[in-house]
Design a protein around this motif. Structure first.
Motif, PDB file in Angstrom:
ATOM      1  N   ALA A 139      34.987  43.119  31.020  1.00 20.61           N
ATOM      2  CA  ALA A 139      34.494  44.123  31.962  1.00 20.61           C
ATOM      3  C   ALA A 139      34.133  43.523  33.316  1.00 20.61           C
ATOM      4  CB  ALA A 139      33.286  44.848  31.371  1.00 20.61           C
ATOM      5  N   LEU A 140      33.692  42.286  33.336  1.00 17.65           N
ATOM      6  CA  LEU A 140      33.319  41.667  34.606  1.00 17.65           C
ATOM      7  C   LEU A 140      34.552  41.430  35.476  1.00 17.65           C
ATOM      8  CD1 LEU A 140      31.054  40.611  36.371  1.00 17.65           C
ATOM      9  CD2 LEU A 140      31.264  38.391  35.226  1.00 17.65           C
ATOM     10  N   VAL A 141      35.647  41.022  34.868  1.00 19.31           N
ATOM     11  CA  VAL A 141      36.905  40.871  35.605  1.00 19.31           C
ATOM     12  C   VAL A 141      37.359  42.214  36.165  1.00 19.31           C
ATOM     13  CG1 VAL A 141      39.380  40.367  35.333  1.00 19.31           C
ATOM     14  CG2 VAL A 141      37.665  38.818  34.374  1.00 19.31           C
ATOM     15  N   VAL A 142      37.296  43.251  35.342  1.00 21.65           N
ATOM     16  CA  VAL A 142      37.699  44.588  35.779  1.00 21.65           C
ATOM     17  C   VAL A 142      36.799  45.070  36.910  1.00 21.65           C
ATOM     18  CG1 VAL A 142      37.899  47.003  35.059  1.00 21.65           C
ATOM     19  CG2 VAL A 142      38.705  45.180  33.550  1.00 21.65           C
ATOM     20  N   LEU A 143      35.510  44.888  36.765  1.00 21.58           N
ATOM     21  CA  LEU A 143      34.556  45.301  37.795  1.00 21.58           C
ATOM     22  C   LEU A 143      34.882  44.665  39.138  1.00 21.58           C
ATOM     23  CD1 LEU A 143      31.794  46.471  38.799  1.00 21.58           C
ATOM     24  CD2 LEU A 143      30.750  44.380  37.893  1.00 21.58           C
ATOM     25  N   ALA A 144      35.059  43.354  39.152  1.00 21.94           N
ATOM     26  CA  ALA A 144      35.330  42.655  40.405  1.00 21.94           C
ATOM     27  C   ALA A 144      36.647  43.115  41.031  1.00 21.94           C
ATOM     28  CB  ALA A 144      35.354  41.146  40.165  1.00 21.94           C
ATOM     29  N   ALA A 145      37.668  43.289  40.214  1.00 27.73           N
ATOM     30  CA  ALA A 145      38.959  43.714  40.742  1.00 27.73           C
ATOM     31  C   ALA A 145      38.896  45.131  41.304  1.00 27.73           C
ATOM     32  CB  ALA A 145      40.024  43.620  39.653  1.00 27.73           C
ATOM     33  N   CYS A 146      38.122  45.994  40.666  1.00 28.59           N
ATOM     34  CA  CYS A 146      37.987  47.368  41.167  1.00 28.59           C
ATOM     35  C   CYS A 146      37.348  47.392  42.554  1.00 28.59           C
ATOM     36  CB  CYS A 146      37.156  48.208  40.204  1.00 28.59           C
ATOM     37  SG  CYS A 146      38.000  48.645  38.667  1.00 28.59           S
TER      38      CYS A 146
ATOM     39  N   PRO B 217      40.863  33.638  38.572  1.00 33.43           N
ATOM     40  CA  PRO B 217      42.312  33.875  38.479  1.00 33.43           C
ATOM     41  C   PRO B 217      42.657  35.213  37.827  1.00 33.43           C
ATOM     42  CG  PRO B 217      41.797  31.614  37.886  1.00 33.43           C
ATOM     43  CD  PRO B 217      40.487  32.329  37.990  1.00 33.43           C
ATOM     44  N   ALA B 218      41.890  35.622  36.838  1.00 35.79           N
ATOM     45  CA  ALA B 218      42.152  36.916  36.187  1.00 35.79           C
ATOM     46  C   ALA B 218      41.869  38.069  37.131  1.00 35.79           C
ATOM     47  CB  ALA B 218      41.302  37.039  34.926  1.00 35.79           C
TER      48      ALA B 218
ATOM     49  N   THR C  23      47.944  41.320  31.877  1.00 30.17           N
ATOM     50  CA  THR C  23      46.712  41.263  31.089  1.00 30.17           C
ATOM     51  C   THR C  23      46.169  42.674  30.888  1.00 30.17           C
ATOM     52  OG1 THR C  23      45.253  41.060  33.014  1.00 30.17           O
ATOM     53  CG2 THR C  23      46.160  39.018  32.095  1.00 30.17           C
ATOM     54  N   LEU C  24      45.345  42.843  29.871  1.00 32.64           N
ATOM     55  CA  LEU C  24      44.722  44.133  29.644  1.00 32.64           C
ATOM     56  C   LEU C  24      43.856  44.529  30.835  1.00 32.64           C
ATOM     57  CD1 LEU C  24      44.008  46.572  27.899  1.00 32.64           C
ATOM     58  CD2 LEU C  24      42.281  45.151  26.744  1.00 32.64           C
ATOM     59  N   GLU C  25      43.140  43.572  31.396  1.00 28.73           N
ATOM     60  CA  GLU C  25      42.279  43.864  32.541  1.00 28.73           C
ATOM     61  C   GLU C  25      43.100  44.359  33.730  1.00 28.73           C
ATOM     62  OE1 GLU C  25      40.293  41.353  29.696  1.00 28.73           O
ATOM     63  OE2 GLU C  25      42.182  41.010  30.771  1.00 28.73           O
ATOM     64  N   ALA C  26      44.233  43.740  33.992  1.00 25.52           N
ATOM     65  CA  ALA C  26      45.091  44.176  35.095  1.00 25.52           C
ATOM     66  C   ALA C  26      45.651  45.574  34.838  1.00 25.52           C
ATOM     67  CB  ALA C  26      46.222  43.177  35.306  1.00 25.52           C
ATOM     68  N   ARG C  27      45.994  45.851  33.595  1.00 22.65           N
ATOM     69  CA  ARG C  27      46.522  47.179  33.274  1.00 22.65           C
ATOM     70  C   ARG C  27      45.449  48.248  33.470  1.00 22.65           C
ATOM     71  NH1 ARG C  27      49.194  43.988  29.275  1.00 22.65           N
ATOM     72  NH2 ARG C  27      47.654  44.459  27.658  1.00 22.65           N
TER      73      ARG C  27
END
Length: 228
Positions: free
Chosen positions: A60-67, A108-109, A127-131
């Motif tokens: 979730a932290l990777v997703v949060l930052a990317a959003c 990187p993620a 990756t799931l996070e990117a999707r």
């Protein structure tokens, strides 16, 4: 869902405000764009949270930052450099996250999720996070908010609302650069089938129905014919 991610990432609750501040600083250096502003980033994160509820294994932290950072470098839709925007955003996000003390092993993620989110870049989400981030961003292009963003962007590009005599493109090729209404059929109607997650597809189909109903009602009023 929230409890699960907070357990895996105790710092998660502190990051939205810090990332919003980072994003706001970057936006302040660019021309204002109401379709790609801090409100957009926050909506994408809310969309992502809805998807994360179905995929608790995602980081979730990777997703949060990317959003929050996926449009850190905003290039207009009609700019020939548009396909490079996500790569530039990923690079700038990586630099600023490192300076902010973001977990280095996750950067990187985050960068991959940012680079892969773009429709025009054509970078596969591996990756799931990117999707999840890609789906969350595309969901903001659908539904009532997506409709408002569509016309806002078209106005900035100087597009007409619709073709004068054939708003539904029944006897002409679609041309969403010239006619804003064409964008629903030319691109937005394709998004549900392009979603990377099943949860995203279901949400996209529901939001597309809003656009389809609007398109039909608009064409009826535009042409002076009964709306069925």
């Amino acid at each position: 869902m929230q409890a699960t991610n907070s357990t895996r990432h105790p710092e998660l609750d502190a990051w939205p405000a810090r990332l919003a501040e980072l994003a706001a600083a970057a936006l302040a250096e660019q021309a204002p764009d109401g379709a790609h502003d801090l409100n957009h980033f926050e909506r994408v994160w809310r969309n992502a949270q809805a998807l994360l509820a179905q995929y608790p294994q995602a980081d979730a932290l990777v997703v949060l930052a990317a959003c929050y950072l996926h449009d850190l470098v905003n290039v207009p839709k009609d700019d020939p450099r548009r396909s490079s925007a996500s790569r530039l955003s990923a690079g700038l996000a990586s630099e600023r996250l490192a300076a902010l003390g973001f977990p280095a092993e996750k950067i990187p993620a985050v960068a991959h999720a940012i680079e892969a989110h773009s429709f025009s870049a054509g970078v596969p989400a591996t990756t799931l996070e990117a999707r999840i981030v890609q789906d969350a961003d595309r969901l903001d292009g659908l539904g009532a908010v997506g409709l408002a963003r569509m016309f806002y962007i078209a106005g900035r590009m100087g597009s007409a609302l619709a073709h004068g005599s054939d708003p539904l493109a029944q006897d002409r090729p679609l041309d969403d650069r010239s006619y804003s209404l064409d964008h629903i059929e030319a691109k937005l109607a394709r998004l549900p089938g392009m979603m990377q997650t099943e949860a995203g597809r279901q949400l996209a189909e529901a939001r597309l129905a809003t656009l389809t109903d609007f398109r039909n009602a608009f064409a009826a009023e535009w042409s002076g014919t009964p709306h069925r």
